[in-house]
Design a protein around this motif. Structure first.
Motif, mmCIF file in Angstrom:
data_model
loop_
_atom_site.group_PDB
_atom_site.id
_atom_site.type_symbol
_atom_site.label_atom_id
_atom_site.label_comp_id
_atom_site.label_asym_id
_atom_site.label_seq_id
_atom_site.Cartn_x
_atom_site.Cartn_y
_atom_site.Cartn_z
ATOM 1 N N PRO A 144 0.829 -1.212 0.000
ATOM 2 C CA PRO A 144 0.000 0.000 0.000
ATOM 3 C C PRO A 144 0.862 1.260 0.000
ATOM 4 O O PRO A 144 0.370 2.348 -0.245
ATOM 5 C CB PRO A 144 -0.798 -0.119 1.310
ATOM 6 N N ASP A 145 2.203 1.107 0.244
ATOM 7 C CA ASP A 145 3.064 2.287 0.343
ATOM 8 C C ASP A 145 3.514 2.829 -1.004
ATOM 9 O O ASP A 145 4.122 3.884 -1.086
ATOM 10 C CB ASP A 145 4.337 1.947 1.149
ATOM 11 N N VAL A 146 3.270 2.063 -2.080
ATOM 12 C CA VAL A 146 3.783 2.539 -3.368
ATOM 13 C C VAL A 146 2.659 3.168 -4.185
ATOM 14 O O VAL A 146 1.483 2.857 -4.009
ATOM 15 C CB VAL A 146 4.449 1.404 -4.204
ATOM 16 N N LEU A 147 3.081 4.057 -5.082
ATOM 17 C CA LEU A 147 2.104 4.700 -5.959
ATOM 18 C C LEU A 147 1.408 3.652 -6.813
ATOM 19 O O LEU A 147 1.999 2.611 -7.121
ATOM 20 C CB LEU A 147 2.836 5.696 -6.873
ATOM 21 N N PRO A 148 0.169 3.875 -7.217
ATOM 22 C CA PRO A 148 -0.566 2.855 -7.966
ATOM 23 C C PRO A 148 -0.153 2.752 -9.425
ATOM 24 O O PRO A 148 -0.921 2.387 -10.266
ATOM 25 C CB PRO A 148 -2.019 3.314 -7.824
ATOM 26 N N PHE A 149 1.059 3.181 -9.785
ATOM 27 C CA PHE A 149 1.569 2.934 -11.133
ATOM 28 C C PHE A 149 3.067 2.712 -11.030
ATOM 29 O O PHE A 149 3.696 3.093 -10.038
ATOM 30 C CB PHE A 149 1.240 4.083 -12.090
ATOM 31 N N ASP A 150 3.602 2.071 -12.061
ATOM 32 C CA ASP A 150 5.015 1.698 -12.040
ATOM 33 C C ASP A 150 5.815 2.734 -12.815
ATOM 34 O O ASP A 150 5.691 2.838 -14.021
ATOM 35 C CB ASP A 150 5.164 0.307 -12.680
ATOM 36 N N LEU A 151 6.637 3.518 -12.085
ATOM 37 C CA LEU A 151 7.427 4.562 -12.743
ATOM 38 C C LEU A 151 8.369 3.976 -13.782
ATOM 39 O O LEU A 151 8.683 4.615 -14.779
ATOM 40 C CB LEU A 151 8.235 5.330 -11.702
ATOM 41 N N ASP A 152 8.804 2.724 -13.551
ATOM 42 C CA ASP A 152 9.707 2.077 -14.512
ATOM 43 C C ASP A 152 9.049 1.932 -15.875
ATOM 44 O O ASP A 152 9.671 2.063 -16.912
ATOM 45 C CB ASP A 152 10.082 0.660 -14.046
ATOM 46 N N LEU A 153 7.758 1.601 -15.807
ATOM 47 C CA LEU A 153 7.056 1.333 -17.062
ATOM 48 C C LEU A 153 6.454 2.618 -17.642
ATOM 49 O O LEU A 153 6.040 2.664 -18.778
ATOM 50 C CB LEU A 153 5.952 0.290 -16.830
ATOM 51 N N CYS A 154 6.361 3.667 -16.832
ATOM 52 C CA CYS A 154 5.792 4.940 -17.300
ATOM 53 C C CYS A 154 6.845 6.018 -17.092
ATOM 54 O O CYS A 154 6.766 6.796 -16.135
ATOM 55 C CB CYS A 154 4.559 5.314 -16.494
ATOM 56 N N PRO A 155 7.895 6.068 -17.928
ATOM 57 C CA PRO A 155 8.955 7.048 -17.700
ATOM 58 C C PRO A 155 8.419 8.470 -17.777
ATOM 59 O O PRO A 155 7.458 8.738 -18.501
ATOM 60 C CB PRO A 155 9.943 6.766 -18.827
ATOM 61 N N ILE A 156 9.017 9.378 -16.999
ATOM 62 C CA ILE A 156 8.571 10.774 -17.016
ATOM 63 C C ILE A 156 8.823 11.317 -18.416
ATOM 64 O O ILE A 156 9.942 11.242 -18.927
ATOM 65 C CB ILE A 156 9.348 11.580 -15.956
ATOM 66 N N PRO A 157 7.790 11.827 -19.092
ATOM 67 C CA PRO A 157 7.978 12.237 -20.490
ATOM 68 C C PRO A 157 8.875 13.454 -20.629
ATOM 69 O O PRO A 157 8.944 14.298 -19.748
ATOM 70 C CB PRO A 157 6.551 12.541 -20.960
ATOM 71 N N GLY A 158 9.599 13.539 -21.754
ATOM 72 C CA GLY A 158 10.436 14.708 -22.036
ATOM 73 C C GLY A 158 9.574 15.805 -22.620
ATOM 74 O O GLY A 158 8.345 15.667 -22.739
ATOM 75 N N PRO A 159 10.199 16.948 -23.007
ATOM 76 C CA PRO A 159 9.430 18.054 -23.574
ATOM 77 C C PRO A 159 8.830 17.663 -24.903
ATOM 78 O O PRO A 159 9.371 16.811 -25.589
ATOM 79 C CB PRO A 159 10.488 19.157 -23.758
ATOM 80 N N PRO A 160 7.705 18.265 -25.275
ATOM 81 C CA PRO A 160 7.094 17.895 -26.544
ATOM 82 C C PRO A 160 8.063 18.147 -27.689
ATOM 83 O O PRO A 160 8.810 19.115 -27.678
ATOM 84 C CB PRO A 160 5.879 18.825 -26.658
ATOM 85 N N GLY A 161 8.084 17.222 -28.643
ATOM 86 C CA GLY A 161 8.881 17.413 -29.858
ATOM 87 C C GLY A 161 10.353 17.089 -29.694
ATOM 88 O O GLY A 161 11.148 17.358 -30.586
ATOM 89 N N GLY A 162 10.805 16.557 -28.619
ATOM 90 C CA GLY A 162 12.240 16.236 -28.575
ATOM 91 C C GLY A 162 12.690 15.741 -27.223
ATOM 92 O O GLY A 162 11.946 15.806 -26.241
ATOM 93 N N ARG A 163 13.947 15.199 -27.207
ATOM 94 C CA ARG A 163 14.524 14.685 -25.973
ATOM 95 C C ARG A 163 15.145 15.850 -25.222
ATOM 96 O O ARG A 163 15.665 16.779 -25.844
ATOM 97 C CB ARG A 163 15.629 13.676 -26.297
ATOM 98 N N PRO A 164 15.090 15.845 -23.891
ATOM 99 C CA PRO A 164 15.722 16.928 -23.142
ATOM 100 C C PRO A 164 17.232 16.905 -23.378
ATOM 101 O O PRO A 164 17.828 15.836 -23.436
ATOM 102 C CB PRO A 164 15.390 16.604 -21.681
ATOM 103 N N SER A 165 17.868 18.072 -23.583
ATOM 104 C CA SER A 165 19.317 18.093 -23.788
ATOM 105 C C SER A 165 20.002 18.118 -22.433
ATOM 106 O O SER A 165 19.371 18.395 -21.405
ATOM 107 C CB SER A 165 19.707 19.322 -24.595
ATOM 108 N N ALA A 166 21.326 17.837 -22.432
ATOM 109 C CA ALA A 166 22.079 17.815 -21.181
ATOM 110 C C ALA A 166 22.059 19.192 -20.537
ATOM 111 O O ALA A 166 22.126 19.320 -19.321
ATOM 112 C CB ALA A 166 23.515 17.369 -21.459
#
Ligand SMILES: Nc1ncnc2c1ncn2[C@@H]1O[C@H](COP(=O)(O)OP(=O)(O)O)[C@@H](O)[C@H]1O
Ligand SMILES: Cc1cn([C@H]2C[C@H](O)[C@@H](COP(=O)(O)O)O2)c(=O)[nH]c1=O
Length: 235
Positions: free
Chosen positions: A211-233
């Protein structure tokens, strides 16, 4: 030209099955071979596949000189065209060198089969020497799968249901979920990511039910990058 070939992969990817198939294919074409193994799960002096095939084989103890043994067989009249060597990760580096010498000086093909690395992801000494000396190292095409569905690359050791990363290098055992009694030590094939996170199937199940974990798996739902491209360094 004779060859030393090392067929490798994780546990449960079909190495022993292929070893028995190679023997069958060569022997039915009139070639004569000897089978070797060490610490097979099914017992001493037997080469066994989880598909149910078994064949008797010579047990390779640490003090067995494979060069002398095979040369003795040949001088006593046995024809030897090839050797099938299963569980070759357990052979000593000296024994692997003896195998290479049999290829080079006796013209005998050597087909060796074994896992590459142990439960700590460290090379077995026999596998290291095989990779160093083999004419070819072939990865088996059938891959074991991690519980997440990705190809497994690591053999994890599970003791009483808990993944461990310390202990003796050699503990003979079977893969988790095999039929029969529940052994204390078993092995589970994982992808690297879940190995690094020490997350085998039962740990993942426990986490999903907690019950202590969020009801979704962060591994399987990666935090999305900005629209239209990958975040740069630089951000
Ligand atoms: N009942 C079964 N039907 C089909 N394939 C099976 C069955 N049991 C095991 N296998 C397959 O057999 C392979 C394991 O064979 P084995 O030669 O014992 O592996 P290894 O020597 O690499 O540990 C796995 O690919 C597994 O999926
Ligand atoms: C990872 C690992 C495995 N073993 C043992 C367990 C089995 O008896 C064999 C591998 O057999 P398979 O035919 O490839 O399934 O190796 C070990 O002793 N130590 C380890 O770290």
């Amino acid at each position: 030209m004779a060859e030393l070939v090392f067929f490798t992969g994780t546990m449960d990817c079909g190495k022993s099955t292929l070893a028995l198939q190679m023997d069958h294919t060569h022997s039915t074409r009139g070639r004569s071979g000897l089978l070797f193994t060490q610490h097979d799960r099914s017992g001493e002096a037997v080469l066994s596949s989880r598909l149910g095939l078994t064949k008797s084989a010579f047990e390779v103890r640490d003090d067995l000189d494979l060069w002398e043994f095979v040369v003795e067989q040949v001088t006593s009249g046995v024809r030897v065209d090839y050797l099938v060597c299963d569980e070759a990760q357990f052979y000593t580096p000296d024994q692997v060198e003896q195998l290479a010498r049999l290829v080079d000086e006796m013209g005998i093909d050597v087909f060796a089969f074994g896992i590459t690395a142990d439960f700590r992801t460290e090379l077995f000494p026999g596998s290291r020497r095989l990779i160093e000396l083999a004419d070819r190292t072939e990865q088996l095409q059938v891959r074991a799968l991690c519980w997440c569905g990705k190809a497994a690359t690591v053999n994890a050791r599970v003791v009483d249901g808990v993944m461990v990363v310390e202990g003796e290098q050699v503990v003979v055992g079977d893969v988790a979920g095999s039929e029969g009694t529940t052994p204390l030590v078993e092995y589970e094939m994982l992808c690297r990511r879940h190995y690094m996170r020490r997350m085998n199937a039962s740990a993942a199940r426990a986490q999903a039910l907690s019950p202590d974990v969020l009801p979704f798996d962060l591994d399987l739902c990666p935090i999305p990058g900005p629209p239209g491209g990958r975040p740069s360094a630089e951000g």
